[in-house]
Write an enzyme that holds these catalytic residues in place. Structure first.
Site, PDB file in Angstrom:
ATOM      1  CG  ASP A   1      30.605  54.929  29.251  1.00  0.00           C
ATOM      2  OD1 ASP A   1      31.522  54.237  28.757  1.00  0.00           O
ATOM      3  OD2 ASP A   1      29.406  54.746  28.994  1.00  0.00           O
ATOM      4  CB  VAL A   2      36.512  54.295  28.692  1.00  0.00           C
ATOM      5  CG1 VAL A   2      37.155  54.454  30.052  1.00  0.00           C
ATOM      6  CG2 VAL A   2      35.954  52.892  28.479  1.00  0.00           C
TER       7      VAL A   2
ATOM      8  CG  ASP B   1      36.901  51.856  37.298  1.00  0.00           C
ATOM      9  OD1 ASP B   1      37.974  51.275  37.042  1.00  0.00           O
ATOM     10  OD2 ASP B   1      35.789  51.306  37.223  1.00  0.00           O
TER      11      ASP B   1
ATOM     12  CE1 TYR C   1      41.573  42.067  25.884  1.00  0.00           C
ATOM     13  CE2 TYR C   1      43.043  40.333  25.101  1.00  0.00           C
ATOM     14  CZ  TYR C   1      42.751  41.354  25.992  1.00  0.00           C
ATOM     15  OH  TYR C   1      43.645  41.662  26.986  1.00  0.00           O
TER      16      TYR C   1
ATOM     17  CB  THR D   1      44.431  40.524  36.959  1.00  0.00           C
ATOM     18  OG1 THR D   1      43.752  40.287  35.714  1.00  0.00           O
ATOM     19  CG2 THR D   1      45.918  40.754  36.710  1.00  0.00           C
TER      20      THR D   1
ATOM     21  CE  LYS E   1      43.653  44.851  25.284  1.00  0.00           C
ATOM     22  NZ  LYS E   1      43.712  46.093  26.121  1.00  0.00           N
TER      23      LYS E   1
END
Length: 265
Positions: free
Chosen positions: A69-70, A43, A162, A197, A166
């Protein structure tokens, strides 16, 4: 538990939760561990990964935490190497990281577009780029990418960046699935629908009028079941795709939305 993942090592990218409660990545990490996997919890916020690790260890599972850091290729290269150094192999790569920013093409700033695409799409490309060589070296592996039904349909509000990210994730997954099938690697997506969530609470509440309870009520009503799903619904679908039970499932998407995409109106 049935120990479906016994002897497996799983990297969960986005294993922490963005707030109190169970996010998709946190639930998946815990479930993989309950089924016998060694979990490498990754994470951006190390403390979030460590919280997941502490839960897993308290339940008797095995887990290590790692900060990355992705959107950093270097960080994800180091992530893959550190997992192999720690556990000797990578059997499953679970890509869960995602952010939501609302707006159509006019309202969305270029900065927002670039940020959402980078975190939701480019991050998966980079993770796969650095993990796949370890999987192909063993002629074995499974990639589970967490997408969204926003990649295939309108879900009530404009999420142009977004949704684009996706949708691209689904196509990228099928490309990887076909290219690497002969090398023993599978790649599939889970497409959650409206889920309750921690991720939805801060960024989406304003879109629904600023009241979290009202937002939850509205999103519950949108579902054919009358109630949103939760992180465990996503996690169990991911577990199936990661397990040997899905050994001949490749290049597909499992929709987890209570029937929302099946409904026309």
């Amino acid at each position: 538990m049935s120990e479906r993942m016994k002897g497996k090592t799983v990297i969960v990218v986005g294993a922490g939760s963005s707030g109190p409660g169970w996010g998709n990545g946190k639930a998946a990490a815990a479930l993989y561990a309950r089924e016998g996997a060694k979990v490498f919890a990754v994470d951006f916020r190390l403390e979030a990964a460590q919280e997941t690790e502490s839960i897993i260890r308290a339940e008797g599972g095995e887990c290590s935490s790692f900060r990355a850091d992705v959107v950093s290729s270097e960080d994800l290269r180091d992530m893959a190497a550190a997992c192999v150094e720690q556990y000797g192999q990578i059997d499953v790569l679970h890509n869960n990281v995602g952010i939501v920013e609302t707006g159509g093409p006019v309202e969305t700033s270029e900065e927002s577009w670039n940020r959402v695409i980078a975190v939701n799409q480019t991050s998966v490309f980079l993770a796969c780029k650095h993990v796949l060589p370890y999987m192909t070296a063993r002629n074995s592996g499974a990639i589970v990418n967490i997408g969204s039904i926003a990649g295939v349909r309108w879900i009530g509000f404009p999420y142009v960046a977004y949704s684009a990210a996706k949708a691209a994730l689904i196509s990228m997954t099928t490309n990887i699935a076909v290219q690497y099938a002969a090398q023993g690697v599978r790649a599939n997506c889970v497409l959650p629908g409206l889920m309750n969530t921690p991720l939805i609470r801060e960024p989406l509440a304003k879109t629904y009028g600023g009241n979290v309870d009202s937002m939850i009520e509205q999103r519950d009503k949108l579902s054919p079941t009358g109630k949103m799903g939760d992180a465990w619904d996503t996690a169990y679908a991911a577990l199936y795709l990661a397990s040997e039970e899905a050994r001949y499932v490749n290049g597909t998407s499992i929709v987890v939305d209570g029937g929302l995409t099946a409904r026309c109106v």
